[in-house]
Write a protein that holds these residues in place. Sequence first.
Motif, PDB file in Angstrom:
ATOM      1  N   LEU B  56      25.636  46.214  53.791  1.00 18.49           N
ATOM      2  CA  LEU B  56      25.570  45.636  52.446  1.00 18.49           C
ATOM      3  C   LEU B  56      26.722  46.076  51.548  1.00 18.49           C
ATOM      4  CD1 LEU B  56      21.743  45.895  51.651  1.00 18.49           C
ATOM      5  CD2 LEU B  56      23.028  43.884  52.352  1.00 18.49           C
ATOM      6  N   ALA B  57      27.713  46.773  52.116  1.00 25.28           N
ATOM      7  CA  ALA B  57      28.779  47.310  51.268  1.00 25.28           C
ATOM      8  C   ALA B  57      29.564  46.217  50.561  1.00 25.28           C
ATOM      9  CB  ALA B  57      29.721  48.174  52.101  1.00 25.28           C
ATOM     10  N   VAL B  58      29.884  45.158  51.276  1.00 22.47           N
ATOM     11  CA  VAL B  58      30.687  44.084  50.695  1.00 22.47           C
ATOM     12  C   VAL B  58      30.005  42.753  50.981  1.00 22.47           C
ATOM     13  CG1 VAL B  58      32.905  45.280  50.819  1.00 22.47           C
ATOM     14  CG2 VAL B  58      32.090  44.006  52.795  1.00 22.47           C
ATOM     15  N   PRO B  59      30.302  41.724  50.176  1.00 26.26           N
ATOM     16  CA  PRO B  59      29.650  40.427  50.406  1.00 26.26           C
ATOM     17  C   PRO B  59      30.073  39.808  51.741  1.00 26.26           C
ATOM     18  CG  PRO B  59      31.259  40.304  48.623  1.00 26.26           C
ATOM     19  CD  PRO B  59      31.115  41.732  48.963  1.00 26.26           C
ATOM     20  N   ASN B  60      29.226  38.983  52.283  1.00 33.40           N
ATOM     21  CA  ASN B  60      29.494  38.260  53.533  1.00 33.40           C
ATOM     22  C   ASN B  60      29.993  39.156  54.649  1.00 33.40           C
ATOM     23  OD1 ASN B  60      28.862  35.758  52.387  1.00 33.40           O
ATOM     24  ND2 ASN B  60      30.902  35.692  51.432  1.00 33.40           N
ATOM     25  N   ASN B  61      29.450  40.354  54.725  1.00 29.21           N
ATOM     26  CA  ASN B  61      29.944  41.332  55.689  1.00 29.21           C
ATOM     27  C   ASN B  61      29.435  40.992  57.084  1.00 29.21           C
ATOM     28  OD1 ASN B  61      31.031  43.581  56.782  1.00 29.21           O
ATOM     29  ND2 ASN B  61      29.669  45.045  55.793  1.00 29.21           N
ATOM     30  N   ASP B  62      30.345  41.063  58.081  1.00 31.65           N
ATOM     31  CA  ASP B  62      29.789  41.003  59.436  1.00 31.65           C
ATOM     32  C   ASP B  62      30.134  42.284  60.188  1.00 31.65           C
ATOM     33  OD1 ASP B  62      32.396  40.364  59.625  1.00 31.65           O
ATOM     34  OD2 ASP B  62      32.069  38.360  60.458  1.00 31.65           O
ATOM     35  N   PHE B  63      29.571  43.355  59.678  1.00 28.63           N
ATOM     36  CA  PHE B  63      29.797  44.699  60.189  1.00 28.63           C
ATOM     37  C   PHE B  63      29.155  44.849  61.555  1.00 28.63           C
ATOM     38  CE2 PHE B  63      27.366  48.795  60.321  1.00 28.63           C
ATOM     39  CZ  PHE B  63      28.409  49.608  60.676  1.00 28.63           C
ATOM     40  N   TRP B  64      29.962  44.959  62.580  1.00 25.61           N
ATOM     41  CA  TRP B  64      29.470  45.212  63.929  1.00 25.61           C
ATOM     42  C   TRP B  64      28.329  44.258  64.270  1.00 25.61           C
ATOM     43  CZ3 TRP B  64      27.349  50.498  66.027  1.00 25.61           C
ATOM     44  CH2 TRP B  64      27.546  50.525  67.413  1.00 25.61           C
ATOM     45  N   VAL B  65      27.175  44.809  64.626  1.00 30.24           N
ATOM     46  CA  VAL B  65      26.105  43.899  65.027  1.00 30.24           C
ATOM     47  C   VAL B  65      24.955  43.873  64.034  1.00 30.24           C
ATOM     48  CG1 VAL B  65      26.560  44.055  67.477  1.00 30.24           C
ATOM     49  CG2 VAL B  65      25.109  45.760  66.380  1.00 30.24           C
ATOM     50  N   TYR B 455      20.320  40.655  54.675  1.00 29.99           N
ATOM     51  CA  TYR B 455      21.443  41.388  55.260  1.00 29.99           C
ATOM     52  C   TYR B 455      22.758  40.984  54.638  1.00 29.99           C
ATOM     53  CZ  TYR B 455      22.491  37.153  57.835  1.00 29.99           C
ATOM     54  OH  TYR B 455      22.813  35.858  58.153  1.00 29.99           O
ATOM     55  N   THR B 456      22.718  40.037  53.713  1.00 29.93           N
ATOM     56  CA  THR B 456      23.992  39.606  53.153  1.00 29.93           C
ATOM     57  C   THR B 456      23.800  39.043  51.754  1.00 29.93           C
ATOM     58  OG1 THR B 456      26.001  38.356  53.602  1.00 29.93           O
ATOM     59  CG2 THR B 456      23.908  37.227  53.989  1.00 29.93           C
ATOM     60  N   PHE B 457      24.901  38.946  51.028  1.00 28.33           N
ATOM     61  CA  PHE B 457      24.876  38.288  49.724  1.00 28.33           C
ATOM     62  C   PHE B 457      26.245  37.641  49.558  1.00 28.33           C
ATOM     63  CE2 PHE B 457      26.099  42.668  49.364  1.00 28.33           C
ATOM     64  CZ  PHE B 457      27.214  42.668  48.560  1.00 28.33           C
ATOM     65  N   ARG B 458      26.322  36.693  48.615  1.00 26.64           N
ATOM     66  CA  ARG B 458      27.566  35.950  48.514  1.00 26.64           C
ATOM     67  C   ARG B 458      28.444  36.473  47.386  1.00 26.64           C
ATOM     68  NH1 ARG B 458      25.389  30.451  47.483  1.00 26.64           N
ATOM     69  NH2 ARG B 458      23.549  31.670  46.982  1.00 26.64           N
ATOM     70  N   VAL B 459      29.677  36.054  47.377  1.00 26.76           N
ATOM     71  CA  VAL B 459      30.588  36.395  46.280  1.00 26.76           C
ATOM     72  C   VAL B 459      30.118  35.646  45.041  1.00 26.76           C
ATOM     73  CG1 VAL B 459      33.012  36.518  45.610  1.00 26.76           C
ATOM     74  CG2 VAL B 459      32.382  36.437  48.026  1.00 26.76           C
ATOM     75  N   GLY B 460      30.276  36.249  43.879  1.00 23.25           N
ATOM     76  CA  GLY B 460      30.002  35.521  42.650  1.00 23.25           C
ATOM     77  C   GLY B 460      28.551  35.530  42.211  1.00 23.25           C
TER      78      GLY B 460
END
Lengths: 236, 615
Positions: B56-65, B455-460
């Motif tokens: 959740l550190a950055v928006p639209n992250n696809d961190f590893w799995v 697991y994700t959020f968008r920019v803006g």
Amino acid sequence: MKKITILPFIILLAGCQSITVLDPKSSTGKEQAYLIWFSLAIMAIVLLVVFILFTRFVIRYRYTEKKSEFIPQDIKGNLKYELTWTIIPFILLAVLAVPTLKITFDQSPKTEAETNTNGIHINVTAEQFRWTFEHKNSKTVHNELIIPENKDITFHLSSKDVIHSFWIPELAGKVDVIPNKELIYVIKNAEIGEYDGKCAEFCGIQHANMTFDVKVVSMEKYNQYLKQSSNQENED
Amino acid sequence: MGGIVVISVLKYKKLPVIWEFMRTTNHRKIGTLYILFGFIFFLRAGIDALFIRSQLAVPNNDFWVFQFEKYNEVFTTHGTMMIFFAATPMLLGLMNIAVPLQIGARDLAFPFLNAVGFWLFFTGGMLFNIAFFLNSAPAIGWTGYAPLSTSLFTLGVGSDFYVFSLQISGLGTIFTALNLIVTIVRMRAPGMKFTRMPLFTWATLITAFLILVAFTVLAIGLYLLMFDRMFGTKFFHGPDGDPVYWQHLFWIFGHPEVYILALPAFGIFSDIISTFSKKRVFGYPAMVLSIVLIGFLSFMVWVHHMFTVGLGPVTNTIFAITTMAIAVPTGIKVFNWLFTMRGGVLRFTTPMLFSLGFIPSFVMGGVTGVMLSVSAADFQFHDSHFVVAHFHYVIIASTILGIFAGIYYYYPKITGFVLDEKLGKWHFWLFLIGFHLTFFPMHISGLNGMPRRVYTFRVGEGLEITNLLSTIGAFTMGISMLFFFYNLFKTHKKGEKVGNDPWDGRTLEWTVGSPSPEHTFTPMPFVEETDPFWYAKLRRERIKTTKEHRASPISRDSILPFLMTITLGFMSFCMIYKWYVPAIILGAGVFSFFVIRAFHDERAEHYGKEQTDDE
Ligand code: HEM
Ligand SMILES: [Cu+2]
Ligand SMILES: [Cu+2]
């Protein structure tokens, strides 16, 4: 430590104008935002009192070389003080309870059908992982909700599978969408604009992507919209 | 990891120690085991938290799995492990260690049962962790809401692991609670009336009653869910069942559970604040009364987790009011702690720092709790990151700070060493700063419309800054733990033992040796006031003793508890995979251990000897 705990408040105060839930676009949401502010204000009194006493006592009574042999006075308690901090919170909570009761009574989602026929009725069906909105002339669309401004919009919510939750943060709080049970939730007087809708109850692998777009439009536009070829599917 | 452990065990010839701990029924050793394994699970769940925060550190992250199913598994294991396998057991561990010493008892009332309770927790925890290695971790949230958790929607065995491991460890928790109740009611030293008991013991007593009721309800819920999943019943779905039944059962357990976590911590803080202020607790009767009241009210508020379920306006308002009511006794406690400090001499030792950090942090969590009880406002807060912020403020400020305070405070009673103060302070400050940095911004994320368990959020959406801050905070907390490890390492390496009373304590536990020996309290102390040790020291006397005889449980080593529960664990494993034949055989095995136990009392040979010891 005190400075660090205060810093976030500054961030909060600086940012509050733009915080979604505190700047709602419907009268339902405004009542909720009012409650949030009101409870925050009352609670700020409590916080302030505790923080001030805490800071004062920690500084004033800290250990110093001079006190190394000092034995504090043996105090068992003080009925007057204790009554004070029993009764005052009681009063604060009573004050908070009044608007809570009133607004909760108005706004709580209900199970039986509403008799109010003036407003706009929309059937909302949730399923993994998609929203379906059915308007009164049975026009049916997925993941896009279009409603007219300044009306009572009555949502009839039901789920085809697991529990979901219907939430448009800018407009109003959420209602659960439960299988085998229809819930009624009313949002009053939405303002024209485009908002995000989401599922707020964890419902499976794609929960995070179970979102929908909300457009509040003028009454004419809404009527026009209803007339457009019904049962139009958006690509999903 | 496991390999390193095995090698170092063999290298340093520690096998006898392990064998000793596998068979022990001594309260201090079992308490140590509780804390040790609770702590290992705390680390596992903490690493899960860091995965969550990295994703959740950055928006639209696809961190590893860590997206989709994996993310859902990670927050489920994080929540479940933290509550059931980290926080609760570490508190039970502290109770095990401190309560008998505080009341002048020689051990818990039923030492054998105590071992069974611990090994049940251990087995449940292991079972839950195995799921991860079999790639079948549950992904239903720690609340396991039906119908998502029924076999209609989660086909794999993940949810079965959830059901069985919670059932097993819950059983252990119930046993330990029973044991604590009997111990506190029956085994107090002569003269220690209920009105003279230290507050940690009081909190333990009330907590044990809460456990008894709440965990029984959970057991029933899990049992029904097991039937829905495995044998085709329809309690929680279909036309006759109702998913809302699960929510009622779960929260009738779940809300008191929050106080099961908080009350013991309140007890620990009361004792520590009083010790390091050199003053008795302000308003002792009010403190006890408010623990009792909080415990009682905790069963009347579960619907505040269900304001959006559509139970109707009347139900919603009633439960809004009862929830607000809990704030009053909680407030009384906070002010009494503050006034315990007033006029005292505050020594900022590490345990005291953790206790001081608790007060403002916990009050912030309590305040948002009152805001959540405003039911119409809760329509906005519910299931958003505002709630995540709120409950971490409450749980971490009370339970986790309380556990750390307790570990630093009782470390001499557990091992004979005092942990290094300087490293302890680093640990405290980094943890506290990291904690506020993680969770304060989450209030704002929530109010900006961030639901929990996404697991994700968008920019803006206005979520970027607050989420990044939260992640930085989480890693700061992670780093603070390194100071704790280094502290353990350094303290044991330095190896300076301390005496009975390193903190200038007030209650009976500081009169016995460090680490506490297996034979304590000979001769038996006679208690005439609260904080008896302190007032004896003030009068420059030794604490009064008596020849009066007290029932004293005898702990005798036995491998039976371990065998019983491990067999039960294997049986559950077979049940999860529906291998009914081996399950039945193993079940018969568990039963036969009961029979062996029934005919074999390993204390028998010692009865006579113990008697003479006491005279
Ligand atoms: C140590 C640092 C911790 C961090 C950074 C952390 C972080 C988080 C985050 C970000 C979530 C939200 C997950 C989501 O909504 O997707 C979460 C959920 C949760 N956390 Fe923690 N947490 C920590 C410690 C704890 C502790 C000590 C406890 C309890 C003893 C705890 C109990 C829970 C529970 C019960 C949930 C809810 C899980 C669910 O929704 O099923 N956490 N945590
Ligand atoms: Cu969902
Ligand atoms: Cu609760």
